[in-house]
Design an enzyme around this catalytic site. Structure first.
Site, mmCIF file in Angstrom:
data_model
loop_
_atom_site.group_PDB
_atom_site.id
_atom_site.type_symbol
_atom_site.label_atom_id
_atom_site.label_comp_id
_atom_site.label_asym_id
_atom_site.label_seq_id
_atom_site.Cartn_x
_atom_site.Cartn_y
_atom_site.Cartn_z
ATOM 1 N N LYS A 44 5.910 7.081 -2.771
ATOM 2 C CA LYS A 44 4.588 6.623 -2.328
ATOM 3 C C LYS A 44 4.702 5.773 -1.072
ATOM 4 O O LYS A 44 5.808 5.324 -0.722
ATOM 5 C CB LYS A 44 3.919 5.838 -3.459
ATOM 6 C CG LYS A 44 4.671 4.586 -3.897
ATOM 7 C CD LYS A 44 4.108 4.016 -5.199
ATOM 8 C CE LYS A 44 4.902 2.806 -5.652
ATOM 9 N NZ LYS A 44 4.507 2.358 -7.010
ATOM 10 N N ARG A 142 -3.322 -2.772 -15.835
ATOM 11 C CA ARG A 142 -3.693 -2.216 -14.531
ATOM 12 C C ARG A 142 -4.429 -0.909 -14.762
ATOM 13 O O ARG A 142 -5.639 -0.854 -14.615
ATOM 14 C CB ARG A 142 -2.433 -2.035 -13.673
ATOM 15 C CG ARG A 142 -2.722 -1.572 -12.266
ATOM 16 C CD ARG A 142 -1.492 -1.627 -11.363
ATOM 17 N NE ARG A 142 -0.482 -0.606 -11.664
ATOM 18 C CZ ARG A 142 0.641 -0.463 -10.968
ATOM 19 N NH1 ARG A 142 0.912 -1.268 -9.947
ATOM 20 N NH2 ARG A 142 1.509 0.476 -11.289
ATOM 21 N N TYR A 280 1.705 -18.556 22.408
ATOM 22 C CA TYR A 280 0.342 -19.005 22.109
ATOM 23 C C TYR A 280 0.337 -20.312 21.324
ATOM 24 O O TYR A 280 1.180 -20.525 20.448
ATOM 25 C CB TYR A 280 -0.376 -17.952 21.258
ATOM 26 C CG TYR A 280 -0.743 -16.677 21.987
ATOM 27 C CD1 TYR A 280 -1.641 -16.694 23.050
ATOM 28 C CD2 TYR A 280 -0.204 -15.459 21.581
ATOM 29 C CE1 TYR A 280 -1.988 -15.507 23.696
ATOM 30 C CE2 TYR A 280 -0.549 -14.275 22.217
ATOM 31 C CZ TYR A 280 -1.446 -14.312 23.280
ATOM 32 O OH TYR A 280 -1.787 -13.141 23.903
ATOM 33 N N MET A 328 1.285 -10.064 19.342
ATOM 34 C CA MET A 328 0.978 -8.726 18.830
ATOM 35 C C MET A 328 2.119 -7.743 19.113
ATOM 36 O O MET A 328 2.482 -6.929 18.261
ATOM 37 C CB MET A 328 -0.326 -8.219 19.443
ATOM 38 C CG MET A 328 -0.828 -6.927 18.837
ATOM 39 S SD MET A 328 -2.305 -6.294 19.632
ATOM 40 C CE MET A 328 -3.537 -7.451 19.044
HETATM 41 C C1 LIG Z 1 5.649 2.046 -7.746
HETATM 42 C C2 LIG Z 1 5.850 2.463 -9.122
HETATM 43 C C3 LIG Z 1 7.146 2.729 -9.605
HETATM 44 C C4 LIG Z 1 8.396 2.429 -8.814
HETATM 45 O O1 LIG Z 1 8.674 1.052 -8.897
HETATM 46 P P1 LIG Z 1 10.041 0.456 -8.297
HETATM 47 O O2 LIG Z 1 9.996 -0.963 -8.704
HETATM 48 O O3 LIG Z 1 9.948 0.627 -6.822
HETATM 49 O O4 LIG Z 1 11.122 1.245 -8.898
HETATM 50 C C5 LIG Z 1 7.270 3.264 -10.869
HETATM 51 N N1 LIG Z 1 6.190 3.504 -11.639
HETATM 52 C C6 LIG Z 1 4.933 3.229 -11.221
HETATM 53 C C7 LIG Z 1 3.786 3.506 -12.133
HETATM 54 C C8 LIG Z 1 4.719 2.685 -9.965
HETATM 55 O O5 LIG Z 1 3.480 2.402 -9.563
#
Ligand SMILES: *Cc1c(COP(=O)(O)O)cnc(C)c1O
Length: 396
Positions: A44, A142, A280, A328
């Site tokens: 992701k 969650r 700045y 920036m």
């Molecule tokens: C992001 C995520 C992971 C991976 O987590 P890491 O700590 O990077 O291994 C696994 N399961 C779910 C549901 C996640 O959202």
């Protein structure tokens, strides 16, 4: 026309180098740790800022990884567009109207609750089935089926299993403190795992066993997965794949190879006099005559402004402290006593000689975690992909 090499050099103002060999190493070492548990690579957020277009095909074709996890349908579609054929699980939310697209792309969707499962079904074409993994909320609070009682979860689960449009291929939970060494947290993690396993067993007793029940993230594989732990069908491997620690303050029982290096060019070097102000807001005034370097990277590249006056960069193997506010597109640092000239390369994350700066070190300076540091490196920074010490591609 410019050659590939020229193009890469032309892009090197501020850039990230992504080492595929490091990713392969981390993958192999973690695999040894979790034994025969199949690994689902969590890719992701553009592989945590590392570049999914280059990494995911590498994982699939060179390391024979068959399962991937993303956070949303756009990430999933991009993987399909880059030719990825393995399983892709969306761990987060997809608007139910897009259920037909999920079917077309052959993507597995996480189900958050019964009402969502029903809405997905309303958007699935007649005769088609959408693959899902049902999330069970065991304490992260969650997403997922949320109920104090196992029977409450089973009741929803049985209704989801009866929906015609869905193929329930798996069930999972997400652990909230698997990366903690605190005794109460370790107990909490055991409880979370226990709840998922109770749901799994009860479903089996009802004759409705769900395949592929999983709970491991990177940290749980390191700290909660031995002989005595219940079997997880998959290990959802995220941060470790990229060579970062889940928790910077806990030792990791395997060697890690950080896959990303962040670099930028020195734009200018000059001598300044005691009393001159830098950047700045005039937050830094030279207390002595000093040598100052301007580096061609700033907060628009994802190098946080919160590192102003705190961070260090590596130049020719030496540490140089950032002076004044990060701008920036540029920042200034104290290079007094360092051999440096314009167009030299500064390392913001990574190794230079005997010195190294990790994403975790930067994170600790402004109260965040390594995950956020690497995810925050912006799109303006080209990713130069390196394999066997050769630059094989650049993603812009
Ligand atoms: C992001 C995520 C992971 C991976 O987590 P890491 O700590 O990077 O291994 C696994 N399961 C779910 C549901 C996640 O959202």
């Amino acid at each position: 026309m410019k050659g590939r090499k020229d193009i890469m050099n032309y892009l090197k103002r501020a850039w990230a180098e992504v080492h595929l060999d490091a990713i392969a190493e981390n993958y192999r070492r973690y695999k040894e740790l979790v034994g025969d548990t199949e690994i689902m690579c969590v890719v992701k957020a553009d592989c945590y800022g590392h570049c999914d277009r280059a990494i995911v095909p590498f994982l699939e074709n060179e390391l024979s990884v068959k399962k991937f996890a993303v956070s949303n349908i756009e990430e999933a579609r991009r993987l399909r567009d880059s030719g990825v054929t393995g399983d892709i699980l969306i761990l987060g939310y997809t608007p139910p109207e897009a259920a037909h697209r999920l079917c077309e792309l052959d993507i597995i969707q996480a189900v958050t609750e019964l009402s969502y499962a029903k809405e997905l079904c309303q958007n699935i074409p007649e005769g088609k089935k959408l693959k899902v993994h049902v999330a069970v909320d065991t304490g992260m609070t969650r997403i997922g089926l949320h109920n104090d009682s196992i029977d409450g979860i089973i009741s929803d689960m049985l209704k989801i299993l009866s929906l015609k449009g869905l193929s329930v291929d798996g069930m999972f939970t997400h652990l909230s403190v698997a990366d903690s060494g605190d005794a109460a947290d370790i107990e909490y993690t055991k409880k979370q795992i226990g709840k998922l396993m109770a749901v799994k067993e009860k479903l089996a007793e009802c004759g409705k066993a769900v395949p592929c029940v999983h709970y491991l993230n990177s940290a749980a594989g390191l700290y909660h997965y031995g002989e005595s732990a219940p079997k997880s069908a998959l290990a959802r491997l995220g941060i470790i794949l990229y060579g970062l620690k889940p928790n910077a303050s806990l030792p990791v029982p395997m060697e890690l190879a950080p896959a990303l290096t962040l670099k930028a060019r020195v734009a200018q070097v000059k001598e300044i006099k005691a009393g001159e102000c830098v950047s700045y807001g005039r937050t830094f005034t030279a207390g002595r005559d000093m040598k100052l370097a301007t580096i061609a990277i700033g907060y628009a590249d994802g190098y946080s402004r919160l590192l102003s006056g705190k961070g260090e960069v590596l130049i020719n193997g030496r540490r140089a402290k950032i002076t004044g506010r990060i701008c920036m597109d540029q920042l200034m640092c104290d290079v007094t006593g360092i051999d440096v000239k314009a167009n030299d390369v500064a390392t913001l994350i990574g190794r230079d000689g005997n010195e190294a700066i990790t994403a975790d070190e930067l994170a600790s300076l402004y109260g965040t975690i390594g995950y956020e540091v690497v995810c925050g490196i912006s799109k303006r920074v080209p990713r130069v992909i390196i394999r066997d010490n050769v630059e094989i591609d650049v993603e812009t």
